[in-house]
Scaffold this motif. Structure first.
Motif, PDB file in Angstrom:
ATOM      1  N   GLU A 122     142.489  57.228 -34.362  1.00  0.00           N
ATOM      2  CA  GLU A 122     141.782  56.185 -33.623  1.00  0.00           C
ATOM      3  C   GLU A 122     142.463  54.816 -33.798  1.00  0.00           C
ATOM      4  OE1 GLU A 122     139.332  59.630 -34.350  1.00  0.00           O
ATOM      5  OE2 GLU A 122     140.374  58.303 -35.762  1.00  0.00           O
ATOM      6  N   LEU A 123     142.952  54.558 -35.002  1.00  0.00           N
ATOM      7  CA  LEU A 123     143.661  53.303 -35.237  1.00  0.00           C
ATOM      8  C   LEU A 123     144.957  53.267 -34.427  1.00  0.00           C
ATOM      9  CD1 LEU A 123     144.057  50.627 -36.707  1.00  0.00           C
ATOM     10  CD2 LEU A 123     145.007  51.905 -38.651  1.00  0.00           C
ATOM     11  N   ILE A 124     145.687  54.374 -34.386  1.00  0.00           N
ATOM     12  CA  ILE A 124     146.930  54.443 -33.607  1.00  0.00           C
ATOM     13  C   ILE A 124     146.639  54.215 -32.126  1.00  0.00           C
ATOM     14  CG2 ILE A 124     148.894  55.874 -32.957  1.00  0.00           C
ATOM     15  CD1 ILE A 124     148.964  55.039 -35.849  1.00  0.00           C
ATOM     16  N   ASP A 125     145.558  54.787 -31.622  1.00  0.00           N
ATOM     17  CA  ASP A 125     145.191  54.579 -30.212  1.00  0.00           C
ATOM     18  C   ASP A 125     145.023  53.089 -29.914  1.00  0.00           C
ATOM     19  OD1 ASP A 125     145.193  57.282 -29.702  1.00  0.00           O
ATOM     20  OD2 ASP A 125     143.022  57.527 -29.968  1.00  0.00           O
ATOM     21  N   SER A 126     144.348  52.380 -30.780  1.00  0.00           N
ATOM     22  CA  SER A 126     144.117  50.950 -30.564  1.00  0.00           C
ATOM     23  C   SER A 126     145.428  50.159 -30.627  1.00  0.00           C
ATOM     24  CB  SER A 126     143.140  50.406 -31.615  1.00  0.00           C
ATOM     25  OG  SER A 126     141.879  51.048 -31.518  1.00  0.00           O
ATOM     26  N   LEU A 127     146.302  50.511 -31.562  1.00  0.00           N
ATOM     27  CA  LEU A 127     147.589  49.829 -31.676  1.00  0.00           C
ATOM     28  C   LEU A 127     148.474  50.119 -30.469  1.00  0.00           C
ATOM     29  CD1 LEU A 127     148.298  50.468 -35.479  1.00  0.00           C
ATOM     30  CD2 LEU A 127     147.500  48.350 -34.420  1.00  0.00           C
ATOM     31  N   MET A 128     148.436  51.360 -29.968  1.00  0.00           N
ATOM     32  CA  MET A 128     149.205  51.715 -28.771  1.00  0.00           C
ATOM     33  C   MET A 128     148.747  50.883 -27.580  1.00  0.00           C
ATOM     34  SD  MET A 128     151.727  53.846 -28.552  1.00  0.00           S
ATOM     35  CE  MET A 128     151.554  54.302 -26.820  1.00  0.00           C
ATOM     36  N   ALA A 129     147.438  50.739 -27.418  1.00  0.00           N
ATOM     37  CA  ALA A 129     146.912  49.948 -26.297  1.00  0.00           C
ATOM     38  C   ALA A 129     147.419  48.510 -26.370  1.00  0.00           C
ATOM     39  CB  ALA A 129     145.387  49.984 -26.308  1.00  0.00           C
ATOM     40  N   ALA A 130     147.487  47.960 -27.570  1.00  0.00           N
ATOM     41  CA  ALA A 130     147.971  46.585 -27.728  1.00  0.00           C
ATOM     42  C   ALA A 130     149.439  46.467 -27.337  1.00  0.00           C
ATOM     43  CB  ALA A 130     147.766  46.127 -29.170  1.00  0.00           C
ATOM     44  N   MET A 131     150.256  47.487 -27.669  1.00  0.00           N
ATOM     45  CA  MET A 131     151.672  47.425 -27.323  1.00  0.00           C
ATOM     46  C   MET A 131     151.903  47.658 -25.836  1.00  0.00           C
ATOM     47  SD  MET A 131     153.622  49.223 -30.553  1.00  0.00           S
ATOM     48  CE  MET A 131     152.529  50.650 -30.614  1.00  0.00           C
ATOM     49  N   LEU A 132     151.187  48.606 -25.238  1.00  0.00           N
ATOM     50  CA  LEU A 132     151.365  48.884 -23.814  1.00  0.00           C
ATOM     51  C   LEU A 132     150.879  47.729 -22.951  1.00  0.00           C
ATOM     52  CD1 LEU A 132     150.370  52.665 -23.688  1.00  0.00           C
ATOM     53  CD2 LEU A 132     152.664  51.683 -23.557  1.00  0.00           C
TER      54      LEU A 132
ATOM     55  N   GLN B 161     155.133  42.895 -36.569  1.00  0.00           N
ATOM     56  CA  GLN B 161     155.677  43.594 -37.721  1.00  0.00           C
ATOM     57  C   GLN B 161     154.603  44.438 -38.406  1.00  0.00           C
ATOM     58  OE1 GLN B 161     158.076  41.238 -40.343  1.00  0.00           O
ATOM     59  NE2 GLN B 161     158.119  42.800 -41.941  1.00  0.00           N
ATOM     60  N   SER B 162     153.409  43.911 -38.501  1.00  0.00           N
ATOM     61  CA  SER B 162     152.329  44.673 -39.129  1.00  0.00           C
ATOM     62  C   SER B 162     152.004  45.926 -38.312  1.00  0.00           C
ATOM     63  CB  SER B 162     151.075  43.798 -39.263  1.00  0.00           C
ATOM     64  OG  SER B 162     151.324  42.685 -40.087  1.00  0.00           O
ATOM     65  N   VAL B 163     152.006  45.811 -36.986  1.00  0.00           N
ATOM     66  CA  VAL B 163     151.710  46.964 -36.126  1.00  0.00           C
ATOM     67  C   VAL B 163     152.731  48.072 -36.350  1.00  0.00           C
ATOM     68  CG1 VAL B 163     151.686  47.756 -33.730  1.00  0.00           C
ATOM     69  CG2 VAL B 163     150.469  45.671 -34.366  1.00  0.00           C
ATOM     70  N   SER B 164     154.019  47.732 -36.295  1.00  0.00           N
ATOM     71  CA  SER B 164     155.049  48.765 -36.466  1.00  0.00           C
ATOM     72  C   SER B 164     155.026  49.341 -37.876  1.00  0.00           C
ATOM     73  CB  SER B 164     156.434  48.198 -36.143  1.00  0.00           C
ATOM     74  OG  SER B 164     156.739  47.079 -36.950  1.00  0.00           O
ATOM     75  N   ASN B 165     154.785  48.490 -38.880  1.00  0.00           N
ATOM     76  CA  ASN B 165     154.728  48.981 -40.259  1.00  0.00           C
ATOM     77  C   ASN B 165     153.565  49.951 -40.469  1.00  0.00           C
ATOM     78  OD1 ASN B 165     156.956  47.525 -41.051  1.00  0.00           O
ATOM     79  ND2 ASN B 165     155.779  45.845 -41.970  1.00  0.00           N
ATOM     80  N   VAL B 166     152.400  49.598 -39.950  1.00  0.00           N
ATOM     81  CA  VAL B 166     151.220  50.447 -40.138  1.00  0.00           C
ATOM     82  C   VAL B 166     151.415  51.802 -39.464  1.00  0.00           C
ATOM     83  CG1 VAL B 166     148.796  50.725 -39.474  1.00  0.00           C
ATOM     84  CG2 VAL B 166     149.574  48.568 -40.480  1.00  0.00           C
ATOM     85  N   ILE B 167     151.935  51.817 -38.246  1.00  0.00           N
ATOM     86  CA  ILE B 167     152.152  53.086 -37.541  1.00  0.00           C
ATOM     87  C   ILE B 167     153.145  53.951 -38.299  1.00  0.00           C
ATOM     88  CG2 ILE B 167     153.048  54.127 -35.425  1.00  0.00           C
ATOM     89  CD1 ILE B 167     151.912  51.757 -33.889  1.00  0.00           C
ATOM     90  N   TRP B 168     154.245  53.331 -38.776  1.00  0.00           N
ATOM     91  CA  TRP B 168     155.244  54.109 -39.516  1.00  0.00           C
ATOM     92  C   TRP B 168     154.663  54.653 -40.818  1.00  0.00           C
ATOM     93  CZ3 TRP B 168     157.448  53.901 -44.330  1.00  0.00           C
ATOM     94  CH2 TRP B 168     158.577  54.705 -44.532  1.00  0.00           C
TER      95      TRP B 168
END
Length: 677
Positions: free
Chosen positions: A139-149, A114-121
C-alpha cells in the motif's frame, strides 16, 4: 560522540576489527545515552564494513522501537538501509520495518525525491531477504508510485535506477515499465544528484534501469518492448558508432524472433540514417541481403526515436570511451566471421593503446588449459565486458557443441559484446545474459536447468566471488566435477574467495601466479578449483574476520582501477597490499602452486604453466613487457604440460601432449592459442 568516529571509519571503508569489537561492548553498556543520530551512524558503519554484528543490531532495535517518529527522514532511511545491508541476513527481520511503514504512510505527500527512492529500494531489498513483503509495504508503494507518475516527485538518476529495479524485484514489472515510459523515456533522463569520488566516476542511472528492463523483456520474449528499449538507448548516444551498435542489437532481437518484416524495416531505417556497419551487413546476410546499400531502399519516413540525438556526449557515454574505442577498432579492422581477427583487434587495443580488463596473454593460457582438460559443454561467465573471453572460450567449446552463457550488468558493455560476438560469427555459441549476477543467475537456471554448468569463469567484483559461488552450489546449477576459474584474485583481490576454495574440503584448488595482460609488471593470481559434492557443498565457509579489512581495501582498489587503470596502480600502495594479502594466506598455509612463464621469440609470446615445488615462491618479474614486442594475435599458450590438482583425483595423467599449443585446432594437434580473453 564515539559513533562519529565509527561513522568515519565506515565512510572510508576501513574495518578495524578491534575498534568495532570494542565499540560493540561500549554500545551494550551505554545504549541509553544514544540519540537518533548516534543510532543511525552506528548502524550505518557496521553495515558498510560488513562485519557480522547481529548483537549490535539487536541492541539498536531495542533502543529504536517506539521512537522512530522522532527520527529525521534521512536518519530513518539510513537506519533502514543499514538493516538490509548488514550481516547476517537475519538483521533484516527486525520489527523496525513494520513500524517505519506505518509511520511513513501518512507522510507520503511531504517526502522528497531521495526519500521516496530510498524507501522503495529498502522495502524491495527487505522483501528479497525475507522472501515476503513487509506488512503494509504494498500500500505504501502504491502511494509512492502515484506521486512519481503524477510528477509530484521527480527522482534523480540514481533514484530512478533504484526505483525501476525495486519495482521489478517486487514483481511489479508493469509499474516499472509504466514509470520508465511516462517519466524517463524519450530523452527525459534526470541528472545525477550526487557528487564525490565514487559518484564522479560512476555511470548514471541509465546503466541500471536499461539493464533491468532489457533483462526482463528478453526473459519474457517481449520483442516490441526490447526494440523500443534498444532504440531509446541508441537515441541517448551521440557517437554514431554506439548508435549503430544499439540498432544492431534491435535487429538481432528481431531476427531471433523471426520478425522478418520488422528486421527489413530496421534495415531501411539504417540505410536512411547511414547507421550501419559490417555487423549490420552480417545480420542482413541472414535475410539473404548481400549488398545493403544496393538492395535495401531507404525508409521514406524516419523513425522519430532514431532521429533523436543528444547535442553532445553525456557522462553516461564518456564513461565507456575505452569500450567504444574497442568496438570502433574491431569494426574497422576485423573480418566478419573470423573470430581470430576480432580477438587480434581487441588485443592490439590492450597492448598498444589503453589498458583493458581482459583475460589475455598469461591469463588466457590458464583458461585454455582448463578447457582442454574439462571439455565443458556449458560455460557460465560472470562479467562479459567486451566479449573477448566469451568468444575465445566459445571458439574452442563449439568444436564439440559446447556453449557459453556470459552475464553482464552494464547494458553498454553488453551492446558492444553482442556486436563483437556477431562479428566473430559466434552468435550460435554465445549468449549474453543481461542483469546483475544476483538476478541473472536465476535466468540461467530457468533456461538451462539444474547441474547444467560444467565450467565457471568469474571476472566480476572479487569480494563477491565467494557469495556467487556458494549460490551456484545452493541452486544446484553446477554439474558434478565442475571447474571454477577466478580472475583478479590478488589485484584488486578476492580474499573471501581464496579462503573458501582453500579451506573447504569439496574443492581441489590451484592458485596460479601470473602477469596482467597489457601490463606485465602487475602481478595477479587466478584460481582453478574443481568441485565435488560433500557435506560442505553449498554452505558458507568458516568465518575468518581477519579477512574483512583485506576485502574492504580490495574494493577501494577496484574503484580506483575503474577510474584509471590497473597499470596506473603499479607500486605503492597496491604492491604493499598484495604483499600483505599474500603473507596473510601464507600464514594460513595457502600458497601459489603454479605460475605462468612467458618467453618472447621472434615477435611471438609463448606462455606455459609451471608447477611450483612445495614452499617455493613464484619467480619475481624482471623482464621486459611483451606488449612492446608483439602485436595482437601473436600470443600463444602451451597446453597439456601440467596436471591440475582437481583433475588428479578423477583422471590419470595423460601422455605428454607433444608440447602442444592450444586453441583452435583439435586437442592433439594444437600449436596456436587464441588471442586474449
Amino acid at each position: 560522540m564515539a559513533s562519529n568516529m565509527l561513522w568515519a571509519y565506515g565512510k572510508v571503508n576501513v574495518a578495524h576489527m578491534r575498534l568495532f569489537d570494542t565499540f560493540a561492548e561500549f554500545i551494550s553498556i551505554n545504549i541509553d545515552s544514544f540519540d537518533n543520530q548516534n543510532i543511525a551512524n552506528t548502524a550505518w558503519a557496521y553495515a558498510t564494513t560488513q562485519l557480522p554484528s547481529e548483537g549490535v543490531f539487536n541492541i539498536l532495535t531495542c533502543r529504536s522501537r517506539g521512537r522512530l517518529s522522532t527520527f529525521r527522514m534521512d536518519e530513518l532511511c539510513g537506519l533502514m538501509w543499514a538493516y538490509v545491508k548488514a550481516k547476517p541476513v537475519s538483521v533484516a527481520f527486525s520489527p523496525i520495518f513494520e513500524e517505519a511503514v506505518q509511520l511513513l504512510m501518512p507522510q507520503v505527500p511531504v517526502l522528497d525525491a531521495q526519500s521516496v527512492s530510498n524507501v522503495i529500494w529498502i522495502l524491495a531489498t527487505c522483501q528479497q531477504l525475507r522472501k515476503a513483503h513487509v506488512h503494509g509495504a504494498p500500500e505504501l508503494i502504491d502511494s509512492l508510485m502515484a506521486a512519481m507518475l503524477d510528477m509530484r516527485v521527480r527522482v534523480d538518476s540514481e533514484g530512478a535506477a533504484q526505483v525501476v529495479w525495486s519495482l521489478w524485484r517486487m514483481g511489479r514489472f508493469h509499474d516499472a515499465w509504466t514509470l520508465y515510459v511516462r517519466t524517463l523515456s524519450d530523452g527525459r533522463h534526470p541528472e545525477h544528484g550526487k557528487s564525490g569520488f565514487t559518484k564522479k566516476h560512476a555511470v548514471d542511472g541509465r546503466q541500471r534501469y536499461y539493464q533491468t528492463l532489457l533483462m526482463e523483456t528478453e526473459s519474457r520474449g517481449d520483442l516490441q518492448k526490447q526494440v523500443f528499449l534498444w532504440k531509446q538507448m541508441a537515441a541517448d548516444f551521440y557517437s554514431r558508432n554506439l548508435r549503430t551498435a544499439c540498432l544492431n542489437c534491435a535487429l538481432m532481437a528481431m531476427l531471433k524472433a523471426r520478425d522478418v518484416d520488422g528486421a527489413k524495416e530496421m534495415l531501411r531505417q539504417a540505410v536512411r540514417t547511414k547507421l550501419h556497419n559490417k555487423v549490420t551487413a552480417s545480420l542482413a546476410a541472414e535475410l539473404g541481403i548481400r549488398d545493403l546499400e544496393a538492395e535495401v531502399e531507404p525508409a521514406q519516413i524516419l523513425d522519430i526515436t532514431i532521429r533523436r540525438r543528444p547535442q553532445s556526449q553525456s557522462r553516461y557515454e564518456d564513461f565507456h570511451y575505452k569500450e567504444a574505442g574497442v568496438l570502433e577498432t574491431v569494426v574497422r579492422e576485423a573480418t566478419p566471421g573470423d573470430a581470430r581477427s576480432v580477438h587480434a583487434a581487441i588485443e592490439n587495443v590492450g597492448l598498444k593503446e589503453v589498458w583493458l580488463k581482459v583475460a589475455g596473454g598469461e591469463k588466457a593460457c590458464v583458461i585454455d588449459n582448463v578447457i582442454l582438460k574439462q571439455r565443458p559443454k556449458l560455460i557460465l561467465e560472470f562479467g562479459t565486458y567486451v566479449g573477448y573471453t566469451s568468444t575465445r572460450m566459445a571458439l574452442q567449446v563449439a568444436q564439440w557443441g559446447g556453449k557459453v552463457v556470459t552475464m553482464e550488468m552494464d547494458p553498454v558493455n553488453a551492446t558492444i559484446a553482442r556486436n563483437h560476438i556477431q562479428m566473430a560469427g559466434l552468435s550460435h555459441a554465445v549468449t549474453v545474459q543481461l542483469g546483475h549476477s544476483d538476478d541473472a543467475v536465476q535466468c540461467v537456471l530457468d533456461k538451462y536447468g539444474e547441474q547444467s554448468v560444467d565450467m565457471v569463469f568469474m571476472d566480476q567484483r572479487g569480494t563477491a566471488f565467494h557469495d556467487d559461488l556458494q549460490r551456484l552450489e545452493s541452486l544446484n546449477l553446477l554439474h558434478d566435477r565442475a571447474v571454477v576459474v577466478a580472475d583478479n584474485v590478488l589485484k584488486p583481490g578476492a580474499p573471501y574467495h581464496v579462503w573458501r576454495i582453500s579451506s573447504m574440503p569439496h574443492y581441489k584448488t590451484d592458485i596460479v601466479d601470473l602477469r596482467e595482460f597489457g601490463s606485465a609488471p602487475v602481478e595477479d593470481w587466478m584460481t582453478v578449483s574443481w568441485t565435488r559434492r560433500g557435506e560442505s557443498y553449498g554452505k558458507p565457509a568458516q568465518e575468518l574476520r581477519e579477512l574483512n579489512m583485506l576485502a574492504r581495501e580490495s574494493d577501494r582498489f577496484r574503484l580506483r582501477a575503474m577510474a584509471t587503470s590497473m597499470k596506473d596502480l603499479v607500486g605503492d600502495p597496491l604492491d604493499e597490499f598484495a604483499e600483505r594479502f599474500t603473507s596473510e594466506f601464507v600464514a594460513l598455509g595457502i600458497r601459489c602452486s603454479l605460475y605462468v612463464q612467458t618467453d618472447v621469440v621472434d615477435g611471438c609470446a609463448v606462455s606455459r604453466l609451471v608447477r611450483l615445488e612445495p614452499g617455493q615462491a613464484p619467480p619475481k618479474w624482471d623482464g621486459e613487457d611483451p606488449r612492446e614486442e608483439i602485436q595482437g594475435g601473436q600470443w600463444r599458450a602451451e597446453l597439456g604440460t601440467v596436471q591440475f590438482r582437481g583433475e588428479m583425483e578423477a583422471f590419470p595423467m595423460p601422455a605428454p601432449a607433444q608440447a602442444s599449443f592450444g586453441g583452435y585446432k583439435s586437442q592433439q594437434e594444437q600449436m596456436y592459442i587464441a588471442p586474449g580473453g
